[in-house]
Design a protein around this motif. Sequence first.
Motif, PDB file in Angstrom:
ATOM      1  N   PRO A 182       0.804  -1.234   0.000  1.00  0.00           N
ATOM      2  CA  PRO A 182       0.000   0.000   0.000  1.00  0.00           C
ATOM      3  C   PRO A 182       0.837   1.284   0.000  1.00  0.00           C
ATOM      4  O   PRO A 182       0.382   2.319  -0.430  1.00  0.00           O
ATOM      5  N   MET A 183       2.065   1.232   0.467  1.00  0.00           N
ATOM      6  CA  MET A 183       2.827   2.456   0.647  1.00  0.00           C
ATOM      7  C   MET A 183       3.982   2.649  -0.333  1.00  0.00           C
ATOM      8  O   MET A 183       4.579   3.714  -0.383  1.00  0.00           O
ATOM      9  N   ALA A 184       4.356   1.616  -1.071  1.00  0.00           N
ATOM     10  CA  ALA A 184       5.529   1.725  -1.925  1.00  0.00           C
ATOM     11  C   ALA A 184       5.497   0.618  -2.965  1.00  0.00           C
ATOM     12  O   ALA A 184       4.826  -0.388  -2.796  1.00  0.00           O
ATOM     13  N   VAL A 185       6.208   0.814  -4.068  1.00  0.00           N
ATOM     14  CA  VAL A 185       6.440  -0.280  -4.995  1.00  0.00           C
ATOM     15  C   VAL A 185       7.916  -0.636  -4.899  1.00  0.00           C
ATOM     16  O   VAL A 185       8.779   0.229  -5.036  1.00  0.00           O
ATOM     17  N   ARG A 186       8.185  -1.908  -4.585  1.00  0.00           N
ATOM     18  CA  ARG A 186       9.574  -2.335  -4.485  1.00  0.00           C
ATOM     19  C   ARG A 186       9.954  -3.064  -5.764  1.00  0.00           C
ATOM     20  O   ARG A 186       9.177  -3.853  -6.297  1.00  0.00           O
ATOM     21  N   VAL A 223     -14.944   7.523   9.416  1.00  0.00           N
ATOM     22  CA  VAL A 223     -13.811   6.697   9.837  1.00  0.00           C
ATOM     23  C   VAL A 223     -12.754   6.743   8.728  1.00  0.00           C
ATOM     24  O   VAL A 223     -13.089   6.623   7.557  1.00  0.00           O
ATOM     25  N   GLY A 224     -11.506   6.925   9.103  1.00  0.00           N
ATOM     26  CA  GLY A 224     -10.437   7.035   8.107  1.00  0.00           C
ATOM     27  C   GLY A 224      -9.996   8.471   7.872  1.00  0.00           C
ATOM     28  O   GLY A 224      -8.997   8.710   7.207  1.00  0.00           O
ATOM     29  N   THR A 225     -10.747   9.434   8.436  1.00  0.00           N
ATOM     30  CA  THR A 225     -10.330  10.836   8.318  1.00  0.00           C
ATOM     31  C   THR A 225      -9.161  11.071   9.259  1.00  0.00           C
ATOM     32  O   THR A 225      -9.223  10.724  10.434  1.00  0.00           O
ATOM     33  N   VAL A 226      -8.102  11.685   8.745  1.00  0.00           N
ATOM     34  CA  VAL A 226      -6.968  11.978   9.632  1.00  0.00           C
ATOM     35  C   VAL A 226      -6.294  13.275   9.183  1.00  0.00           C
ATOM     36  O   VAL A 226      -6.177  13.543   7.984  1.00  0.00           O
ATOM     37  N   VAL A 285      -9.894   5.005   2.966  1.00  0.00           N
ATOM     38  CA  VAL A 285     -11.170   4.319   2.766  1.00  0.00           C
ATOM     39  C   VAL A 285     -11.173   3.008   3.551  1.00  0.00           C
ATOM     40  O   VAL A 285     -10.203   2.257   3.520  1.00  0.00           O
ATOM     41  N   GLY A 286     -12.254   2.743   4.268  1.00  0.00           N
ATOM     42  CA  GLY A 286     -12.383   1.477   4.987  1.00  0.00           C
ATOM     43  C   GLY A 286     -12.371   1.688   6.481  1.00  0.00           C
ATOM     44  O   GLY A 286     -11.791   2.646   6.983  1.00  0.00           O
ATOM     45  N   ASP A 287     -13.025   0.763   7.203  1.00  0.00           N
ATOM     46  CA  ASP A 287     -13.161   0.939   8.642  1.00  0.00           C
ATOM     47  C   ASP A 287     -12.248  -0.006   9.424  1.00  0.00           C
ATOM     48  O   ASP A 287     -12.466  -0.265  10.594  1.00  0.00           O
ATOM     49  N   LYS A 288     -11.226  -0.561   8.765  1.00  0.00           N
ATOM     50  CA  LYS A 288     -10.281  -1.436   9.458  1.00  0.00           C
ATOM     51  C   LYS A 288      -9.333  -0.592  10.322  1.00  0.00           C
ATOM     52  O   LYS A 288      -8.487   0.118   9.789  1.00  0.00           O
ATOM     53  N   ARG A 289      -9.480  -0.717  11.612  1.00  0.00           N
ATOM     54  CA  ARG A 289      -8.687   0.075  12.557  1.00  0.00           C
ATOM     55  C   ARG A 289      -7.184  -0.061  12.304  1.00  0.00           C
ATOM     56  O   ARG A 289      -6.477   0.922  12.170  1.00  0.00           O
ATOM     57  N   ARG A 346      -5.537  -1.062   9.703  1.00  0.00           N
ATOM     58  CA  ARG A 346      -5.082  -0.523   8.428  1.00  0.00           C
ATOM     59  C   ARG A 346      -5.021   1.000   8.455  1.00  0.00           C
ATOM     60  O   ARG A 346      -4.096   1.610   7.931  1.00  0.00           O
ATOM     61  N   ASN A 347      -6.014   1.618   9.085  1.00  0.00           N
ATOM     62  CA  ASN A 347      -6.000   3.076   9.175  1.00  0.00           C
ATOM     63  C   ASN A 347      -4.828   3.572  10.016  1.00  0.00           C
ATOM     64  O   ASN A 347      -4.225   4.600   9.703  1.00  0.00           O
ATOM     65  N   ILE A 348      -4.505   2.842  11.082  1.00  0.00           N
ATOM     66  CA  ILE A 348      -3.364   3.227  11.927  1.00  0.00           C
ATOM     67  C   ILE A 348      -2.065   3.125  11.117  1.00  0.00           C
ATOM     68  O   ILE A 348      -1.235   4.037  11.118  1.00  0.00           O
ATOM     69  N   ILE A 349      -1.910   2.022  10.397  1.00  0.00           N
ATOM     70  CA  ILE A 349      -0.677   1.823   9.620  1.00  0.00           C
ATOM     71  C   ILE A 349      -0.550   2.872   8.512  1.00  0.00           C
ATOM     72  O   ILE A 349       0.496   3.494   8.340  1.00  0.00           O
TER      73      ILE A 349
END
Lengths: 415, 415
Positions: free
Chosen positions: B215-219, B367-370, B388-392, B394-397
């Motif tokens: 989700p954060m990078a392409v290696r 949920v997901g607003t930061v 997007v999404g309500d997975k706690r 995943r949102n933290i990460i």
Amino acid sequence: MKAEIITIGDEILIGQIVDTNSAWIAKEFNLAGIEIYQITSVHDDHYHILEAMSNAEKNADLVIITGGLGPTKDDITKKVICEYFNTKLIFHQPTLDAIIERFKLRNVDMNQLNKDQALLPETCTILPNKVGTAPGMWFEKNDTIFVSIPGVPFEMQYLISEQILPRLRETGLTKAIYHRTVLTQGVPESMLAEKLEDWENRLPDNVKLAYLPNPMAVRLRLSALGNDTQVLKSLVEKEIEKLKLIIPKYIFGYDDDNLASVIGRYLVERNESLAITESCTGGYISHLITSVPGCSEYYKGSVTAYSNEVKQNILGVKKESLNNFGAVSKEVAEEMVVAVKNLFDTDYAVATTGIAGPDGGTEEKPVGTVWIAIAGKDKVYSYKYTFVGDKRERNIIRSSQTSLQLLRRLILQEL
Amino acid sequence: MKAEIITIGDEILIGQIVDTNSAWIAKEFNLAGIEIYQITSVHDDHYHILEAMSNAEKNADLVIITGGLGPTKDDITKKVICEYFNTKLIFHQPTLDAIIERFKLRNVDMNQLNKDQALLPETCTILPNKVGTAPGMWFEKNDTIFVSIPGVPFEMQYLISEQILPRLRETGLTKAIYHRTVLTQGVPESMLAEKLEDWENRLPDNVKLAYLPNPMAVRLRLSALGNDTQVLKSLVEKEIEKLKLIIPKYIFGYDDDNLASVIGRYLVERNESLAITESCTGGYISHLITSVPGCSEYYKGSVTAYSNEVKQNILGVKKESLNNFGAVSKEVAEEMVVAVKNLFDTDYAVATTGIAGPDGGTEEKPVGTVWIAIAGKDKVYSYKYTFVGDKRERNIIRSSQTSLQLLRRLILQEL
């Protein structure tokens, strides 16, 4: 119904990523009563993928293939699948439309690689992917169902939950499984096994016990396989009631519980609050506590006092204590815990100070030395641990889990 | 040399644990030039273990079997292994002595289950386990080596590193592999593929490219297989130099780098310091920063301001800001970041405030607003994200990783 998961991708086989997808699928399938017979990880290799599919077909009623469906060149899965099912790739207009729509919404240009994702095997049922560009493909061959889905976790999860499980339920072939896991603490596996021997020998034939040890707890998993979930459930629950009578003080939770969630439950019940201050654990205890939904009811926050400066200026740890005893000492741990409890005005507080490594150890205080202090209503407790090994991550996790164990016991007045 | 890993245990197949052992072994073996051909996870089942061993023997020169060797009853591995190698279990006195010694040192009583761990197949070479009670077993059959070891991670790691790899090196059968991974950010996989197409097409035949998106990078992983590590290394490094010229601004690190370690390197070079304050991320950013060895050189600490009370009392966030704009707002994020930067007297600071979920969202702030605020020497930047999404989890990460991305760009003066 017996299933096999095949994951495709060199990245798992060279250890670059951990296969969390298979664990997720296995868990979901188990809850749906589908038994996972085997998980197989294979290379992005034509012959190897074919061999894995053909082996799986021998044993499984359902084969889930994940990975190998991105827009880039290392993906040969679609071609191999066409060969296995003796079909060819054709453009699937609804998929192409969905991809175009997706790029429009995100205001990103699309290229030929993106368009080619709509090239799909002619004979399969297409499972639309509403959260990504690569759809799922559903085949039936002899008595086996094959489904190929992308390996990106949230796309895979969407396709399993919203497309594949609903279709499988329609087949009516799924069997009932009931699992329950009992979490124990403070007793080694072999001693537990001795205490539970009689009970285990008298378990009903279709109830299976497994010991799942990890560094901080031994988990006991009871599984029952049959036709009726309600019957299996009452069978397993009856055994758990017996278990509770044999080892009452070792059980601290069930199933997906963990120390942080159990502590959360206790604090909500008691309407009490918690603050934390961390040095060597660096925020990890606070992360464990805040991973529990609803923790704002009892958790006020923490101070990560990584430098001595912060220990002094924010927490008011005495300069003399730091000079005379060092940052990793009973005195500093206790001053930290009292300070954060007062500062945040809570019922409980936890403090850690130690040497996580890999460097920074001395002969007197080797890497792995940690002081943990816990404050309750009117008393402060502190304990010294010496964890063996210079693995930073492991020392952080062990120190954090041990802190939570102590906190749990303090809340239950067992310290 | 081609190897297969077989893991034994229902817990992986029901998704109760993630198979991190195989990833660890795969990584170590790759560094030693041993190619992992396949990873197979099977049930604690007699027939199934035999089938997996026999399938592995067909393709692999080396088969590593992990799991199924604890003191408790669910372990049938040793019996199956005896059957496969046509041998029987006998008491192995040195192992029994080691177990007795171990229990004496830890001052714990031992029982029959512990003693039975010294029952071992007559024809195997015993690999002593200095960190646990179950030793490894080494067999040779036709041209394949089989090694069975316990599944407890640190025992498995000890046996691989200290017993198995040294023996394999002695065989001289291992081949040279060289891997390098380039970490990119800020460019989607398909666009990257387009930019790199020419370069990829001109790669030497024995150099393979793989895209590993997360989700954060392409290696981008480059792998070369051959006989001489030095030759492979210079081949791969030459290609990486070309790559750097094509996508200079997207590359942020290599191999085991991550955002926190890269940021750490920049801060050490610049002799600058960092503080953090977290609401919705709850300590996770501080944990990421403190997972990097040596972070005390630049990291002073953090305040997890989970409650509004802490935001006001410790950080001095204005009551009016909380009332007028809410805790999840640009104003509060900016006040937090300025406060923690001043309080801890650092060059940089990061603040997060948001709704991790699964509950607590509103129509205006789902949920997901930061809100993430970043403070540098003389300027504060703040950004709103809606994940997007309500997975706690995943949102933290995602919130944490995005914060580190912004911090990295600020340090490099790219914001």
